[in-house]
Design an enzyme around this catalytic site. Structure first.
Site, PDB file in Angstrom:
ATOM      1  N   HIS A 145      30.427   9.072   3.614  1.00  0.00           N
ATOM      2  CA  HIS A 145      29.717   8.366   4.683  1.00  0.00           C
ATOM      3  C   HIS A 145      30.523   7.147   5.157  1.00  0.00           C
ATOM      4  O   HIS A 145      30.036   6.005   5.150  1.00  0.00           O
ATOM      5  CB  HIS A 145      28.323   7.943   4.230  1.00  0.00           C
ATOM      6  CG  HIS A 145      27.362   7.813   5.372  1.00  0.00           C
ATOM      7  ND1 HIS A 145      26.025   8.116   5.279  1.00  0.00           N
ATOM      8  CD2 HIS A 145      27.534   7.400   6.654  1.00  0.00           C
ATOM      9  CE1 HIS A 145      25.413   7.895   6.433  1.00  0.00           C
ATOM     10  NE2 HIS A 145      26.307   7.456   7.284  1.00  0.00           N
ATOM     11  N   GLU A 198      22.235  11.767  -0.360  1.00  0.00           N
ATOM     12  CA  GLU A 198      23.270  10.759  -0.594  1.00  0.00           C
ATOM     13  C   GLU A 198      22.764   9.714  -1.575  1.00  0.00           C
ATOM     14  O   GLU A 198      21.592   9.355  -1.540  1.00  0.00           O
ATOM     15  CB  GLU A 198      23.676  10.103   0.731  1.00  0.00           C
ATOM     16  CG  GLU A 198      24.358  11.052   1.693  1.00  0.00           C
ATOM     17  CD  GLU A 198      24.858  10.380   2.959  1.00  0.00           C
ATOM     18  OE1 GLU A 198      24.699   9.138   3.094  1.00  0.00           O
ATOM     19  OE2 GLU A 198      25.421  11.079   3.815  1.00  0.00           O
TER      20      GLU A 198
END
Length: 530
Positions: free
Chosen positions: A281, A263
Site C-alpha cells: 500500500h 491489510e
C-alpha cells in the site's frame, strides 16, 4: 473557548503548527490511535479528530465523542471511519482527495512498467548472481491499449500519463462526460468494451457496493489473453483468488497489486506467483504526498472549526470560504423556513420540496437543502444539524426534491419550503434583504412580509371582524405584551393568518385559551434561533 483538536496518528509538525496558527488548541498524540481503549477514553474532550489510517473511528468511538464536530482523514481512503454513525451524530467527515493524487498515479504507472518488464524478478535474479537475460522477456507499452476504470482525480492523471507514453487510452466512468474525455485525449467506453480491448487495466475507483469485486472470474473471462492488471486503489475491487487462478492459467500475463482485500496482507493467493508485483500500500507513500495531505487536512479542519467553511466533506455539501458570506444568510433562511414548517406539522411527513427562485437558484443548493431539512426535523430531534438531517430524512422515508427557476417576482430571490403529509400540504416562503436578515414573504399561499422573532404566535382564523380585538383582550388580561403584529388573508371573508411577536414564551394553557376564541382555528407557539 478555542476549539480543540486531537491528532491521534503521525502527522507533519507543520500541520500541527497550522492548527496553532489558526487559534485551534491541538494535542499531538501520534500513537493514541493504535490503542482503541485510550482513544475511546480521550475522545470526549475534543471538537476535532485528525487521523491517518491507524485510528479506527468506530461507532463506539463516535458515541463517546460528545463534543466532536469534525473528523479529518489525511488521505483519500476513509474505510477506517464509520461515516453513517458520524452522520447520525452530526459529525462532518473530511478527507484530502487531492493531496496524494499525483503520487498514487505515478505509483500505478511505475507498477505498469514493473509488470511489463518483470523488473522485481529480474532484479532479484541478477542480485542472486544469475544472468537470466532470456528469461525476462518483456513487452513494450507504446501503442498498447490502457483501460482506466475510474477517471476521477487519480484516474485522469494516469490517463494523461498514458497518453504521454503514446498508449491508446480508453476509460470507463459513469460520471465521465464526453467533453472531459476529449480534454484528456481518451476514448470513453462501457466496462465490457474496456475489458475486451485493454492490454493493461488500471483501477482508480472508490470501493462501493457496485464496485466491490468488479474484477472477478466472470470479468476476467471477457478480457483478452495476456492482459496485465494494476490495482493501486482498493483491495476489494479484485477477487484475489480469481485473479490468482487466471495468472496460473496464463490468461492474465501479470499484475501489479498495491492494495489487498485484507491489510496488512501477510498472506494472499497472489503471493509467490510468476510476474505478480506486490507492494505494501505504497500508493501515497512519498515525502511530498505525506506532507501535502497532512497540511491539507489541518487547513480544512481549522477552516471549519474557526470560519465554518466546509471542504472535501463526504457527508455534507462543501461551503467554500469565498461563498460562505453570500450563502450564510440563505442557509439561515432555509433553516428558519424548515423550522416554521416543522413546528406546524404534527403528522408524519411524506415529502419536502424546496423551491429556489432567482439568486438562490445559482447558489450551493445542496447546502440550502440540508439546512432546510435540519430546521424541519429539529422539532422532532433537537440534536439534528446539516450533517445528520439528510440521513434522518432518508431513514424516515421522506421524499426530498428541489426546484430551481429564474427570478419570477418582485424579489431578487427567495426560498419556498413545501411539506406534504397524508392530511395536507403546507408551504412557507422567505427571502433575505440587503441587511442579510431573513423575512417571511408567504405562508400557506397568503402573502405576508414579516421579520423573524425569537418567540412568535401563529394563528389561523376566518377573516371575520373582531379577531384582532379578541386576541388583544386575551393578551392584555394575561399581562403578556405583544411586541409586533402581522396579518394576512387570501381573500375577503376567506382564510386569514396572524403572526404575533412576543417577548416571552407562552404556556400550553394560554395557547389553548387562544384556540378557544371565536373564529381561531389554530394557534401555535413558534420559537426560532435569531
Amino acid at each position: 473557548m478555542a476549539p480543540r483538536v486531537l491528532v491521534s496518528d503521525k502527522l507533519s509538525p507543520t500541520a500541527v503548527q497550522i492548527f496553532k496558527d489558526r487559534g485551534v488548541e491541538v494535542d499531538y498524540l501520534p500513537d493514541l490511535g493504535k490503542d482503541k481503549d485510550k482513544l475511546l477514553e480521550a475522545i470526549g474532550q475534543y471538537d476535532g479528530l485528525a487521523i491517518r489510517s491507524a485510528s479506527k473511528v468506530t461507532e463506539k468511538i463516535i458515541d463517546a465523542a460528545t463534543r466532536l464536530k469534525v473528523i479529518g482523514r489525511a488521505g483519500i481512503g476513509v474505510d477506517n471511519v464509520d461515516i453513517p454513525a458520524a452522520s447520525r451524530k452530526g459529525i462532518i467527515v473530511m478527507n484530502t482527495p487531492f493531496g496524494n493524487s499525483i503520487t498514487t498515479a505515478e505509483h500505478a504507472i511505475a507498477m505498469m512498467f514493473a509488470v511489463a518488464r518483470q523488473l522485481p524478478a529480474a532484479d532479484a535474479s541478477t542480485q542472486a548472481g544469475k544472468w537470466e537475460k532470456n528469461r525476462f522477456m518483456g513487452v513494450e507499452i507504446t501503442g498498447k491499449v490502457l483501460g482506466v476504470i475510474g477517471c476521477g482525480n487519480i484516474g485522469s492523471i494516469v490517463a494523461s500519463r498514458g497518453v504521454g507514453l503514446k498508449m491508446k487510452v480508453i476509460g470507463f466512468d459513469p460520471f465521465l462526460s464526453p467533453e472531459r474525455a476529449s480534454q484528456l485525449g481518451i476514448e470513453k467506453v462501457e466496462l465490457d468494451e474496456l475489458f475486451r480491448r485493454a492490454d493493461f487495466i488500471t483501477l482508480h475507483t472508490p470501493m462501493t457496493d457496485k464496485t466491490r469485486g468488479i474484477i472477478d472470474a466472470k470479468a476476467i473471462a471477457t478480457m483478452k489473453k495476456g492482459v496485465r492488471i494494476i490495482n493501486c486503489a482498493r483491495g476489494g475491487l479484485i477477487v484475489e483468488a480469481d485473479l490468482a487462478e487466471a495468472i496460473k492459467s496464463g490468461h492474465v500475463a501479470g499484475a501489479g497489486i498495491d492494495v489487498f482485500e485484507t491489510e496488512p496482507a501477510t498472506d494472499s493467493p497472489l503471493f509467490h506467483l510468476e510476474n505478480v508485483v506486490c507492494t505494501p500500500h505504497l500508493g501515497a507513500s512519498t515525502t511530498e504526498a505525506q506532507e501535502n495531505v497532512a497540511l491539507q487536512v489541518a487547513e480544512q479542519m481549522a477552516d471549519y472549526l474557526v470560519n465554518g467553511a466546509v471542504s472535501n466533506a463526504l457527508n455534507m455539501p462543501s461551503i467554500t470560504a469565498e461563498e460562505a458570506p453570500l450563502l450564510t444568510p440563505y442557509v439561515k433562511l432555509a433553516e428558519i423556513l424548515g423550522s416554521f414548517a416543522g413546528q406546524l406539522t404534527d403528522d408524519p411527513i411524506d415529502a419536502v420540496e424546496i423551491l429556489f427562485d432567482g439568486a438562490p437558484a445559482g447558489m450551493n443548493t445542496r447546502a440550502l437543502v440540508s439546512a432546510a431539512l435540519a430546521g424541519l426535523m429539529k422539532a422532532q430531534v433537537q440534536t439534528v444539524n446539516m450533517v445528520s438531517a439528510p440521513l434522518m430524512a432518508k431513514e424516515r422515508g421522506i421524499a426530498v426534491s428541489e426546484v430551481r427557476r429564474d427570478k419570477s417576482g418582485v424579489f431578487d430571490g427567495y426560498l419556498k419550503v413545501t411539506v406534504t403529509t397524508k392530511k395536507q400540504t403546507r408551504s412557507v416562503a422567505g427571502t433575505c434583504f440587503s441587511d442579510g436578515k431573513p423575512r417571511f414573504i408567504q405562508i400557506k399561499g397568503i402573502n405576508m412580509e414579516a421579520d423573524v422573532g425569537r418567540y412568535m404566535l401563529y394563528t389561523a382564523n376566518k377573516d371575520v371582524p373582531g379577531v384582532i380585538g379578541e386576541l388583544g383582550m386575551a393578551f392584555g388580561k394575561a399581562g403578556i405584551n405583544i411586541a409586533n403584529f402581522h396579518l394576512g388573508r387570501d381573500e375577503q371573508g376567506g382564510s386569514a393568518i396572524a403572526l404575533l411577536y412576543l417577548d416571552q414564551p407562552l404556556d400550553d394553557a394560554f395557547i389553548r385559551q387562544i384556540e378557544g376564541l371565536n373564529a381561531i382555528g389554530q394557534a401555535k407557539l413558534l420559537t426560532f434561533e435569531v
